[in-house]
Design a protein around this motif. Structure first.
Motif, mmCIF file in Angstrom:
data_model
loop_
_atom_site.group_PDB
_atom_site.id
_atom_site.type_symbol
_atom_site.label_atom_id
_atom_site.label_comp_id
_atom_site.label_asym_id
_atom_site.label_seq_id
_atom_site.Cartn_x
_atom_site.Cartn_y
_atom_site.Cartn_z
ATOM 1 N N ILE A 1 0.831 -1.212 0.000
ATOM 2 C CA ILE A 1 0.000 0.000 0.000
ATOM 3 C C ILE A 1 0.854 1.246 0.000
ATOM 4 C CG2 ILE A 1 -1.609 1.366 1.404
ATOM 5 C CD1 ILE A 1 -2.890 -1.353 2.225
ATOM 6 N N THR A 2 1.847 1.320 0.865
ATOM 7 C CA THR A 2 2.671 2.535 0.932
ATOM 8 C C THR A 2 3.572 2.671 -0.289
ATOM 9 O OG1 THR A 2 4.331 1.435 2.313
ATOM 10 C CG2 THR A 2 2.610 2.700 3.438
ATOM 11 N N VAL B 1 9.976 14.428 0.310
ATOM 12 C CA VAL B 1 8.950 13.421 0.575
ATOM 13 C C VAL B 1 9.384 12.631 1.799
ATOM 14 C CG1 VAL B 1 7.820 11.330 -0.273
ATOM 15 C CG2 VAL B 1 8.302 13.199 -1.854
ATOM 16 N N LYS B 2 8.473 12.469 2.718
ATOM 17 C CA LYS B 2 8.686 11.627 3.895
ATOM 18 C C LYS B 2 7.726 10.451 3.762
ATOM 19 C CE LYS B 2 9.040 10.440 8.405
ATOM 20 N NZ LYS B 2 8.299 9.215 8.373
ATOM 21 N N LEU C 1 4.806 0.365 9.472
ATOM 22 C CA LEU C 1 3.437 0.047 9.858
ATOM 23 C C LEU C 1 2.566 1.279 10.108
ATOM 24 C CD1 LEU C 1 3.760 -3.163 12.040
ATOM 25 C CD2 LEU C 1 3.297 -2.967 9.601
ATOM 26 N N HIS C 2 2.958 2.415 9.571
ATOM 27 C CA HIS C 2 2.135 3.622 9.563
ATOM 28 C C HIS C 2 1.762 3.902 8.112
ATOM 29 C CE1 HIS C 2 3.581 3.929 13.584
ATOM 30 N NE2 HIS C 2 3.265 5.110 13.762
ATOM 31 N N TYR C 3 0.678 4.598 7.913
ATOM 32 C CA TYR C 3 0.220 4.870 6.562
ATOM 33 C C TYR C 3 0.295 6.346 6.194
ATOM 34 C CZ TYR C 3 -1.285 0.070 6.542
ATOM 35 O OH TYR C 3 -1.289 -1.301 6.593
ATOM 36 N N LEU D 1 -3.627 10.839 1.483
ATOM 37 C CA LEU D 1 -4.495 9.905 2.199
ATOM 38 C C LEU D 1 -4.498 8.568 1.473
ATOM 39 C CD1 LEU D 1 -7.445 12.371 2.843
ATOM 40 C CD2 LEU D 1 -5.560 11.786 4.386
ATOM 41 N N ILE D 2 -4.461 7.494 2.195
ATOM 42 C CA ILE D 2 -4.432 6.166 1.588
ATOM 43 C C ILE D 2 -5.680 5.937 0.737
ATOM 44 C CG2 ILE D 2 -4.504 3.680 2.117
ATOM 45 C CD1 ILE D 2 -1.742 5.030 2.423
ATOM 46 N N SER D 3 -6.795 6.486 1.161
ATOM 47 C CA SER D 3 -8.050 6.312 0.419
ATOM 48 C C SER D 3 -8.140 7.230 -0.791
ATOM 49 C CB SER D 3 -9.234 6.575 1.350
ATOM 50 O OG SER D 3 -9.147 7.890 1.872
ATOM 51 N N GLY D 4 -7.133 8.075 -1.008
ATOM 52 C CA GLY D 4 -7.134 9.045 -2.101
ATOM 53 C C GLY D 4 -7.357 10.433 -1.539
ATOM 54 N N GLY D 5 -6.941 11.420 -2.275
ATOM 55 C CA GLY D 5 -7.079 12.789 -1.822
ATOM 56 C C GLY D 5 -5.919 13.195 -0.923
#
Length: 148
Positions: free
Chosen positions: A27-28, A59-60, A65-67, A87-91
């Protein structure tokens, strides 16, 4: 029977941990790959700062295990910094840090440069005073990372 149940529990815990780690990594990596592609890579998988036209880009990536990581664009000459949290969900979520002499203001804003906290009169005033600089930071971030 107890040994078999104990082994099954340990195997289950290991599998859950492996799936959690693999999903976090995928995911990341997928979310942040487009942000880091134009930045110089330094040791151990971290990314350096790119300086261009008087602006610094960085960029950081999310910690283990953090998103939540962030993108940053700053103009140190003017004391203006834009932080963007993908945001992981977009945006995205946005924030600015504005510095003048010995004072600093941290203000969360929306994509239209409006302060999130409508009850803070200083936030709106500071954003208005630095409107051109904040607009330039957002424009530079959009050019660098194609956020739209």
């Amino acid at each position: 029977m107890n040994k078999i149940n104990g082994k099954k529990i340990i195997i289950f815990i290991i599998l859950v941990f492996a799936v959690l780690n693999a999903s976090w990594f995928l995911i990341t990596t997928i979310r942040y790959n487009k942000f880091v592609k134009d930045l110089p890579k330094v040791k151990y998988g971290s990314y350096g700062t790119k300086k261009e036209d008087g602006y610094n880009y960085s960029v950081k990536k999310p910690d283990y295990l953090h998103y939540t990581g962030n993108l940053a664009v700053n103009n140190s000459e003017k004391g203006e910094l834009l932080i963007i949290w993908p945001l992981i969900s977009g945006g995205y979520k946005y924030g600015v840090i504005l510095q003048e002499k010995q004072e600093s203001w941290n203000i969360y804003i929306d994509e239209n440069m409006k302060p999130i906290d409508k009850d803070d009169p200083y936030a709106a005033q500071k954003i208005e005073e630095h409107k051109a600089g904040v607009k330039a930071l957002i424009s530079k971030a959009n050019e660098m990372w194609n956020l739209k």
